[in-house]
Write a protein that holds these residues in place. Structure first.
Motif, PDB file in Angstrom:
ATOM      1  N   ALA A 240      -6.884  16.871 -10.278  1.00  0.00           N
ATOM      2  CA  ALA A 240      -5.846  17.673  -9.639  1.00  0.00           C
ATOM      3  C   ALA A 240      -4.772  16.758  -9.056  1.00  0.00           C
ATOM      4  CB  ALA A 240      -6.449  18.549  -8.548  1.00  0.00           C
ATOM      5  N   SER A 241      -3.529  17.208  -9.104  1.00  0.00           N
ATOM      6  CA  SER A 241      -2.405  16.392  -8.656  1.00  0.00           C
ATOM      7  C   SER A 241      -2.272  16.438  -7.139  1.00  0.00           C
ATOM      8  CB  SER A 241      -1.114  16.906  -9.297  1.00  0.00           C
ATOM      9  OG  SER A 241      -1.196  16.861 -10.695  1.00  0.00           O
ATOM     10  N   PRO A 242      -1.668  15.409  -6.565  1.00  0.00           N
ATOM     11  CA  PRO A 242      -1.427  15.385  -5.130  1.00  0.00           C
ATOM     12  C   PRO A 242      -0.249  16.279  -4.762  1.00  0.00           C
ATOM     13  CG  PRO A 242      -0.503  13.445  -6.115  1.00  0.00           C
ATOM     14  CD  PRO A 242      -1.232  14.168  -7.221  1.00  0.00           C
ATOM     15  N   ALA A 243      -0.027  16.403  -3.485  1.00  0.00           N
ATOM     16  CA  ALA A 243       1.054  17.257  -3.003  1.00  0.00           C
ATOM     17  C   ALA A 243       2.380  16.520  -2.949  1.00  0.00           C
ATOM     18  CB  ALA A 243       0.699  17.800  -1.623  1.00  0.00           C
ATOM     19  N   THR A 244       2.391  15.230  -3.181  1.00  0.00           N
ATOM     20  CA  THR A 244       3.610  14.442  -3.077  1.00  0.00           C
ATOM     21  C   THR A 244       3.743  13.527  -4.274  1.00  0.00           C
ATOM     22  OG1 THR A 244       4.786  12.770  -1.769  1.00  0.00           O
ATOM     23  CG2 THR A 244       2.388  12.709  -1.710  1.00  0.00           C
ATOM     24  N   ALA A 245       4.986  13.171  -4.594  1.00  0.00           N
ATOM     25  CA  ALA A 245       5.238  12.212  -5.669  1.00  0.00           C
ATOM     26  C   ALA A 245       5.425  10.807  -5.131  1.00  0.00           C
ATOM     27  CB  ALA A 245       6.480  12.630  -6.452  1.00  0.00           C
ATOM     28  N   CYS A 246       5.323  10.628  -3.829  1.00  0.00           N
ATOM     29  CA  CYS A 246       5.462   9.290  -3.257  1.00  0.00           C
ATOM     30  C   CYS A 246       4.271   8.428  -3.649  1.00  0.00           C
ATOM     31  CB  CYS A 246       5.547   9.368  -1.731  1.00  0.00           C
ATOM     32  SG  CYS A 246       7.093  10.068  -1.107  1.00  0.00           S
ATOM     33  N   SER A 247       4.493   7.142  -3.701  1.00  0.00           N
ATOM     34  CA  SER A 247       3.415   6.210  -4.000  1.00  0.00           C
ATOM     35  C   SER A 247       3.551   4.992  -3.103  1.00  0.00           C
ATOM     36  CB  SER A 247       3.452   5.793  -5.472  1.00  0.00           C
ATOM     37  OG  SER A 247       4.712   5.219  -5.800  1.00  0.00           O
ATOM     38  N   SER A 248       2.421   4.369  -2.802  1.00  0.00           N
ATOM     39  CA  SER A 248       2.362   3.297  -1.830  1.00  0.00           C
ATOM     40  C   SER A 248       1.965   1.972  -2.450  1.00  0.00           C
ATOM     41  CB  SER A 248       1.334   3.648  -0.748  1.00  0.00           C
ATOM     42  OG  SER A 248       1.669   4.840  -0.108  1.00  0.00           O
ATOM     43  N   ARG A 249       2.051   0.966  -1.634  1.00  0.00           N
ATOM     44  CA  ARG A 249       1.566  -0.353  -2.020  1.00  0.00           C
ATOM     45  C   ARG A 249       0.047  -0.325  -2.113  1.00  0.00           C
ATOM     46  NH1 ARG A 249      -0.512  -4.895   0.572  1.00  0.00           N
ATOM     47  NH2 ARG A 249       0.124  -6.884  -0.352  1.00  0.00           N
ATOM     48  N   LEU A 250      -0.485  -1.004  -3.137  1.00  0.00           N
ATOM     49  CA  LEU A 250      -1.921  -1.133  -3.308  1.00  0.00           C
ATOM     50  C   LEU A 250      -2.353  -2.573  -3.083  1.00  0.00           C
ATOM     51  CD1 LEU A 250      -2.467   0.893  -6.608  1.00  0.00           C
ATOM     52  CD2 LEU A 250      -2.725   1.711  -4.266  1.00  0.00           C
ATOM     53  N   THR A 251      -3.603  -2.751  -2.733  1.00  0.00           N
ATOM     54  CA  THR A 251      -4.197  -4.075  -2.635  1.00  0.00           C
ATOM     55  C   THR A 251      -5.226  -4.227  -3.743  1.00  0.00           C
ATOM     56  OG1 THR A 251      -3.901  -4.205  -0.241  1.00  0.00           O
ATOM     57  CG2 THR A 251      -5.540  -5.666  -1.223  1.00  0.00           C
ATOM     58  N   GLY A 252      -5.116  -5.273  -4.537  1.00  0.00           N
ATOM     59  CA  GLY A 252      -6.058  -5.502  -5.610  1.00  0.00           C
ATOM     60  C   GLY A 252      -7.356  -6.083  -5.104  1.00  0.00           C
ATOM     61  N   SER A 253      -8.426  -5.854  -5.828  1.00  0.00           N
ATOM     62  CA  SER A 253      -9.716  -6.434  -5.457  1.00  0.00           C
ATOM     63  C   SER A 253      -9.774  -7.921  -5.793  1.00  0.00           C
ATOM     64  CB  SER A 253     -10.852  -5.691  -6.169  1.00  0.00           C
ATOM     65  OG  SER A 253     -10.723  -5.805  -7.576  1.00  0.00           O
ATOM     66  N   HIS A 254      -8.847  -8.390  -6.647  1.00  0.00           N
ATOM     67  CA  HIS A 254      -8.788  -9.824  -6.952  1.00  0.00           C
ATOM     68  C   HIS A 254      -7.538 -10.461  -6.364  1.00  0.00           C
ATOM     69  CE1 HIS A 254      -7.701 -13.329  -9.540  1.00  0.00           C
ATOM     70  NE2 HIS A 254      -8.976 -13.635  -9.300  1.00  0.00           N
ATOM     71  N   ALA A 255      -6.385  -9.983  -6.739  1.00  0.00           N
ATOM     72  CA  ALA A 255      -5.130 -10.547  -6.241  1.00  0.00           C
ATOM     73  C   ALA A 255      -4.067  -9.466  -6.243  1.00  0.00           C
ATOM     74  CB  ALA A 255      -4.692 -11.738  -7.092  1.00  0.00           C
ATOM     75  N   THR A 256      -3.068  -9.666  -5.387  1.00  0.00           N
ATOM     76  CA  THR A 256      -1.994  -8.696  -5.244  1.00  0.00           C
ATOM     77  C   THR A 256      -0.662  -9.417  -5.326  1.00  0.00           C
ATOM     78  OG1 THR A 256      -3.374  -7.325  -3.807  1.00  0.00           O
ATOM     79  CG2 THR A 256      -1.003  -6.890  -3.770  1.00  0.00           C
ATOM     80  N   PHE A 257       0.253  -8.896  -6.120  1.00  0.00           N
ATOM     81  CA  PHE A 257       1.575  -9.482  -6.288  1.00  0.00           C
ATOM     82  C   PHE A 257       2.604  -8.425  -5.908  1.00  0.00           C
ATOM     83  CE2 PHE A 257      -1.411 -11.276  -9.261  1.00  0.00           C
ATOM     84  CZ  PHE A 257      -1.215 -12.655  -9.162  1.00  0.00           C
ATOM     85  N   ASP A 258       3.465  -8.756  -4.964  1.00  0.00           N
ATOM     86  CA  ASP A 258       4.493  -7.830  -4.506  1.00  0.00           C
ATOM     87  C   ASP A 258       5.857  -8.301  -4.968  1.00  0.00           C
ATOM     88  OD1 ASP A 258       2.281  -7.426  -2.130  1.00  0.00           O
ATOM     89  OD2 ASP A 258       3.432  -5.605  -2.571  1.00  0.00           O
ATOM     90  N   VAL A 259       6.615  -7.354  -5.562  1.00  0.00           N
ATOM     91  CA  VAL A 259       7.909  -7.672  -6.152  1.00  0.00           C
ATOM     92  C   VAL A 259       8.954  -6.738  -5.546  1.00  0.00           C
ATOM     93  CG1 VAL A 259       9.199  -7.964  -8.286  1.00  0.00           C
ATOM     94  CG2 VAL A 259       6.707  -8.215  -8.306  1.00  0.00           C
ATOM     95  N   GLY A 260      10.072  -7.306  -5.115  1.00  0.00           N
ATOM     96  CA  GLY A 260      11.139  -6.478  -4.597  1.00  0.00           C
ATOM     97  C   GLY A 260      11.875  -7.151  -3.467  1.00  0.00           C
ATOM     98  N   PRO A 261      12.841  -6.487  -2.884  1.00  0.00           N
ATOM     99  CA  PRO A 261      13.614  -7.071  -1.793  1.00  0.00           C
ATOM    100  C   PRO A 261      12.714  -7.506  -0.632  1.00  0.00           C
ATOM    101  CG  PRO A 261      14.645  -5.055  -2.590  1.00  0.00           C
ATOM    102  CD  PRO A 261      13.299  -5.141  -3.250  1.00  0.00           C
ATOM    103  N   GLY A 262      12.833  -8.751  -0.234  1.00  0.00           N
ATOM    104  CA  GLY A 262      12.062  -9.261   0.879  1.00  0.00           C
ATOM    105  C   GLY A 262      10.607  -9.539   0.571  1.00  0.00           C
TER     106      GLY A 262
END
Length: 601
Positions: free
Chosen positions: A117-139
């Motif tokens: 079933a789908s969520p009530a919002t189309a927003c999405s958040s930052r995730l943390t990987g179980s191995h490594a996390t790479f963040d791309v974007g301003p700042g």
């Protein structure tokens, strides 16, 4: 004007307006119903291919009829989530709020997997990987996509692509091998108004690691996100797997548009280019993306030139995929999937100009709870094109497909044109490899709005090609609404094959089995055909209280082949514009049930 009517319809005006909504609008959102831009989000992986054996195909002969009530007639025409996995922190992440990217708990014997079933919002958040996390974007640690180590991603890695006003313009190569418990996730992080990050292939540069490694030299012009192997990976056996791509807008991978190739030179995309192009991949999930303005939306190949050269377990879930392809070439489609087991659920699938909305050369295809606008065809389910080695064709579910809970619209006024044959089942090139069994078609709402001045007739089902089809090929139709709102002639089958009605179906008052003089066979024995011209729906296309399509017994597929999971093929959800998949309203015994794709509260 109904004998017992059963029908649901959607207006082209709504479908067209929603197709051009912004990336956040109407998007099929994250997998956490409570998610906001700063909250958490889960990213399920696909299930493993099933290997159980089964046999049997549909068959039979007879002639068509129109039935009011449950009597039988004969004639040629009618009147009348997976669990979460947490682990090591981030190798290069930022300090923003995080969620965890979960693994999959789907059993390898579950096909299809249960609907989500789908969520009530189309927003999405930052995730943390179980191995490594790479963040791309301003700042963020990576300000652009170009220097992300795409070719080195490992199981449990997450790449968060944060929204920015300017599109990202980097061509990405992927060879990652995630696991069911630790998939590799490419995750878009929306802004506070739920706009997805945009990846635009036009004028894109090739990622640094792909240039250095010479990744995909032979497919450089084929796509924006390319899933393949590196030159040093074993040619015969290396297969990327367990990759999820979600919450992004992907555009611009279209013939004639420019990019910088591996050598840094100017190049142009080929006609057969895609937003996501996979030479072979297992357990690929594409979720909550908007994919438009490409040659193809998503392409996965199953070439069969080596024993391991095939794709498997592809899930296309809660996306908006529309306006891909060309007006002058019918070989490009919104979705062109060749794989062992494919699931399409909760998507808005718009037109693809001269191509098909969905083109599928797979096994065990399941198409459920989507809104589909027909182009050359709405749904084209045909044979595998494997060359020397077969993995798709030997699948026990190769000769079966399930299409249920969908709203399918064929509109002569649509900008991408309309279909003569709306759904195609069987083959288009090689009859020897045809999908030769049963297409289970139940609880759909199929609406035709083609005037006779546009085209003399419309055919819901084409079996085979040019009057040729394997013995036993058939469609089983139960609890559907077939509404001819355009006024042209309605012929249920093109030339050959069998259509078996089951239970109650709403059909046009005047219909033909097939082209006069052809041998196609429409069987109505034991079925109730409710004839009429107006299904009595409200403005949201839900049956009114007095609608004659209500109060009927609902049927699903009459049989379940070995290798499929019957419980996961029951209709328990429905499509909702702006969300994707929602649970069916609570049904009261008897009178609350309506045939077609939508139910009253």
């Amino acid at each position: 004007m109904a004998s017992i009517v059963k029908n649901n319809h959607l207006r082209w005006a709504l479908a067209l307006s929603t197709a051009v909504m912004a990336g956040c609008g109407g998007g099929q959102g994250s997998t956490d119903p409570s998610n906001t831009s700063g909250g958490t989000q889960a990213a399920p992986a696909a299930s493993s291919p099933d290997t159980a054996a089964s046999s049997g195909t549909g068959g039979g002969a007879g002639t068509g009829s129109t039935t009011t009530g449950s009597n039988t007639e004969s004639g040629t025409s009618g009147t009348g989530s997976a669990g979460t996995t947490t682990g090591a922190g981030s190798s290069s992440g930022s300090s923003s709020n995080t969620g965890t990217a979960p693994g999959s708990t789907t059993s390898s014997t579950d096909w299809p997997p249960p609907p989500q079933a789908s969520p009530a919002t189309a927003c999405s958040s930052r995730l943390t990987g179980s191995h490594a996390t790479f963040d791309v974007g301003p700042g963020k640690p990576y300000t652009d996509l170009t220097n992300v180590p795409w070719l080195s991603l490992q199981a449990g890695d997450v790449v968060n692509i944060h929204y920015r006003a300017e599109p990202y313009r980097t061509k990405i190569g992927m060879r990652a091998q995630g696991t069911a418990e630790a998939p590799v996730v490419i995750n878009g992080v929306t802004n506070d108004t739920c706009q997805r990050p945009v990846l635009n292939a036009e004028n894109a540069v090739t990622a640094t690691d792909a240039r250095t490694a010479g990744f995909g030299r032979d497919i450089q012009s084929a796509g924006l996100i390319q899933i393949y192997r590196s030159p040093t990976d074993p040619y015969d056996t290396f297969t990327p797997r367990y990759i999820t791509i979600q919450n992004l807008m992907l555009t611009g991978a279209k013939g004639g548009k420019s990019f910088k190739d591996n050598a840094g030179a100017n190049a142009t995309y080929g006609t057969f280019s895609a937003a996501i192009y996979a030479v072979r991949v297992h357990n690929l999930t594409v979720e909550n993306c908007e994919i438009t303005g490409n040659g193809l939306g998503v392409f996965t190949n199953t070439k069969g030139d080596t024993q391991d050269s095939y794709s498997a377990n592809i899930i296309i879930r809660r996306n908006r995929i529309y306006d891909n392809g060309y007006t002058t070439d019918d070989h490009e489609h919104n979705l062109y999937i060749q794989a062992r087991r494919v699931l399409y659920e909760g998507n808005y699938i718009g037109q693809a100009f001269a191509g098909s909305s969905i083109k599928d050369r797979s096994s065990g295809t399941v198409i459920r709870y989507n809104m589909i606008l027909a182009s050359a065809r709405a749904i084209d389910l045909v044979e595998t094109e494997e060359e020397y080695f077969s993995n798709v064709e030997p699948d026990p579910l190769y000769h079966y497909a399930w299409v249920y809970g969908n709203i399918i619209i064929n509109d002569g006024q649509a900008p991408g044109g309309s279909a003569v044959n709306i759904v195609h089942w069987g083959f288009d090139n090689n009859q020897a490899k045809s999908r030769a069994g049963t297409l289970y078609f139940y609880q759909n709402t199929l609406i035709n709005r083609v005037a006779q001045s546009k085209f003399w007739y419309t055919v819901p089902f084409q079996l085979g090609k040019d009057g040729q089809a394997p013995a036993g090929i058939k469609v089983e139709a139960a609890s559907n609404i077939f509404w001819n709102a355009g006024g042209n002639e309605w012929r249920f089958l093109s030339n050959v094959g069998t259509l078996q009605f089951m239970g109650s179906n709403y059909v046009p008052s005047n219909w033909w089995s097939t082209v006069p003089g052809q041998t196609a066979d429409v069987r109505t024995n034991g079925a109730t055909l409710i004839t009429g011209l107006d299904p009595k729906l409200d403005t949201n296309y839900v049956p009114l209280a007095a609608s004659p399509i209500s109060g009927q017994m609902i049927l699903s597929a009459s049989t379940t082949p070995v290798g499929a999971t019957a419980a996961n093929l029951q209709v328990a959800h429905q499509y909702k514009e702006g969300s994707g998949i929602v649970a069916l309203p609570t049904r009261l015994a008897g009178t609350s049930a309506a045939i077609g794709a939508l139910q009253r509260p």
